[in-house]
Design an enzyme around this catalytic site. Structure first.
Site, PDB file in Angstrom:
ATOM      1  N   LYS A  54       1.012  -1.318   0.001  1.00 38.29           N
ATOM      2  CA  LYS A  54      -0.002   0.236   0.011  1.00 38.29           C
ATOM      3  C   LYS A  54       1.066   1.372  -0.014  1.00 38.29           C
ATOM      4  O   LYS A  54       0.681   2.180  -0.692  1.00 38.29           O
ATOM      5  CB  LYS A  54      -1.031   0.108   1.408  1.00 38.29           C
ATOM      6  CG  LYS A  54      -2.112  -0.994   1.029  1.00 38.29           C
ATOM      7  CD  LYS A  54      -2.719  -1.272   2.462  1.00 38.29           C
ATOM      8  CE  LYS A  54      -3.810  -2.116   2.358  1.00 38.29           C
ATOM      9  NZ  LYS A  54      -4.644  -2.420   3.656  1.00 38.29           N
ATOM     10  N   GLN A  98      -4.728  -1.173   9.690  1.00 36.12           N
ATOM     11  CA  GLN A  98      -4.735  -2.379   9.147  1.00 36.12           C
ATOM     12  C   GLN A  98      -5.421  -3.537  10.120  1.00 36.12           C
ATOM     13  O   GLN A  98      -5.089  -3.661  11.359  1.00 36.12           O
ATOM     14  CB  GLN A  98      -3.012  -3.069   8.798  1.00 36.12           C
ATOM     15  CG  GLN A  98      -3.006  -4.166   8.077  1.00 36.12           C
ATOM     16  CD  GLN A  98      -3.557  -3.984   6.682  1.00 36.12           C
ATOM     17  OE1 GLN A  98      -3.305  -3.311   5.969  1.00 36.12           O
ATOM     18  NE2 GLN A  98      -4.204  -5.307   6.338  1.00 36.12           N
ATOM     19  N   ASP A 121     -10.909   3.398   4.253  1.00 37.25           N
ATOM     20  CA  ASP A 121     -11.503   1.882   4.105  1.00 37.25           C
ATOM     21  C   ASP A 121     -12.884   1.804   4.209  1.00 37.25           C
ATOM     22  O   ASP A 121     -13.512   1.110   3.880  1.00 37.25           O
ATOM     23  CB  ASP A 121     -11.065   1.096   5.433  1.00 37.25           C
ATOM     24  CG  ASP A 121     -10.003   0.370   5.043  1.00 37.25           C
ATOM     25  OD1 ASP A 121      -9.835  -0.140   3.853  1.00 37.25           O
ATOM     26  OD2 ASP A 121      -8.944  -0.322   5.783  1.00 37.25           O
TER      27      ASP A 121
END
Ligand code: NDP
Length: 300
Positions: A54, A98, A121
């Site tokens: 990422k 994460q 997200d």
């Protein structure tokens, strides 16, 4: 194989190019550099691989990338303090924590501490509610990538029968909301669904997000249907040598590809789109934070 292959790798490259073009424009015209902060707690090797890729993709798109790597025993208070610092940092437009987090940390609490405008997200309860009520929101990356590929392949999705197999908060449910938003008739199937093969046979669009290797065979697929395979499963591959493995999806690719009109492969289908959509969400968040026009084709 008679189905058209939907090449997620190539499509993701075009999305990343669009993002990079928009980032360059934001820099030139407004002196802005979109910034993404990724927070990882603990030392799960797979999560570290994801976070590295990422970060690399963020820099390649011309954006600022910040990584916070915290020890596995980090306290909830320390993590929440970091999230708050990132919430108020004007150089950061996207924050991603994460998952999964170590067991002593409350994931819901941490995710809901992120400023919803920076929640790239799309997991914050406000974004879930906005998506569910058809309002502008940050959309979870994997279903957003699936939607982009479906729109690209079909043009309009209006009136199509869609079956989403899986009802997780990160893939199945938001995918169903997005398809409903594009006026599909949507069925969400799950482990308690009766006669799953018959349910799937009705679908013009099948999105499989189950986590069971090659569970969906070709004889469940309506001829000509579009199959989006979200699953990523590692299975033994003795044909490649002792101890070797390979990745497969939730659909049995060869048999589904004989019947479907179009299909995504695994790997090289949905996976590459997920990171591309993270970049897209970061640039979208930066534009919204500065009341600027959003890039076209990169949001739901
Ligand atoms: P979850 O385990 O959270 O959800 C799986 C869903 O599948 C559940 O709703 C479950 O039903 C349903 N299910 C399980 N078994 C069956 C069955 N036999 N018949 C019908 N439905 C069933 O998984 P995720 O949504 O997080 O992920 C799904 C897959 O997608 C995984 O392989 C994951 O690795 C992959 N993935 C890929 C991404 C990418 O970038 N390509 C990103 C995210 C995930 P129930 O609710 O009843 O238990």
């Amino acid at each position: 194989m008679s189905a058209t292959l939907i090449d997620g790798k190539a499509f993701a490259a075009t999305v990343r190019e669009k993002v990079a073009t928009h980032v360059a424009r934001l820099k030139d015209e407004h002196g802005l550099t979109p910034g993404l902060a990724v927070v990882i707690v603990g030392d799960d090797p797979a999560s570290h691989v994801y976070v590295r890729s990422k970060g690399k993709a963020t820099v390649e798109a011309g954006m600022k990338s910040v990584e916070h790597r915290l020890d596995a025993d980090t306290s909830e208070e320390a993590l929440l303090t970091l999230v708050e610092q990132l919430n108020t940092d004007p150089s950061i437009h996207g924050i991603l924590v994460q998952l999964p987090l170590p067991g002593h940390l409350n994931e819901d609490l941490v995710i809901n501490a992120i400023d919803p405008a920076k929640d790239v997200d799309g997991f914050h309860i406000s974004n879930v509610g906005l998506l569910g009520t058809g309002q502008k929101s940050m959309v979870p990356c994997t279903p957003l990538g699936c939607l982009m590929m479906l729109r690209d392949h079909h043009g309009s999705l209006s009136g199509l029968d869609a079956v989403v197999i899986g009802r997780s908060n990160i893939v199945g449910k938001p995918m169903a909301q997005l398809l409903l938003g594009d006026s599909c008739t949507v069925t969400i199937a799950h482990s308690r669904t009766k006669d799953l093969p018959e349910v799937v046979r009705r679908a013009d669009i099948v999105v499989a997000a189950v986590g069971r290797p090659e569970m969906v065979p070709g004889d469940w697929i309506k001829p000509g249907a579009t199959v989006i395979d979200v699953g990523i499963n590692r299975i033994d591959a003795p044909e490649k040598g002792e101890g070797k493995t390979r990745l497969v999806g939730d659909c049995h690719f060869e048999s589904c590809a004989e019947v479907a009109g179009a299909i995504t492969p695994v790997p090289g289908g949905v996976g590459p789109m997920t990171i591309a959509c993270l970049l897209a969400n970061t640039v979208t968040a930066c534009c919204r934070a500065n009341s600027l026009a959003e890039p076209e084709g990169l949001t739901a």
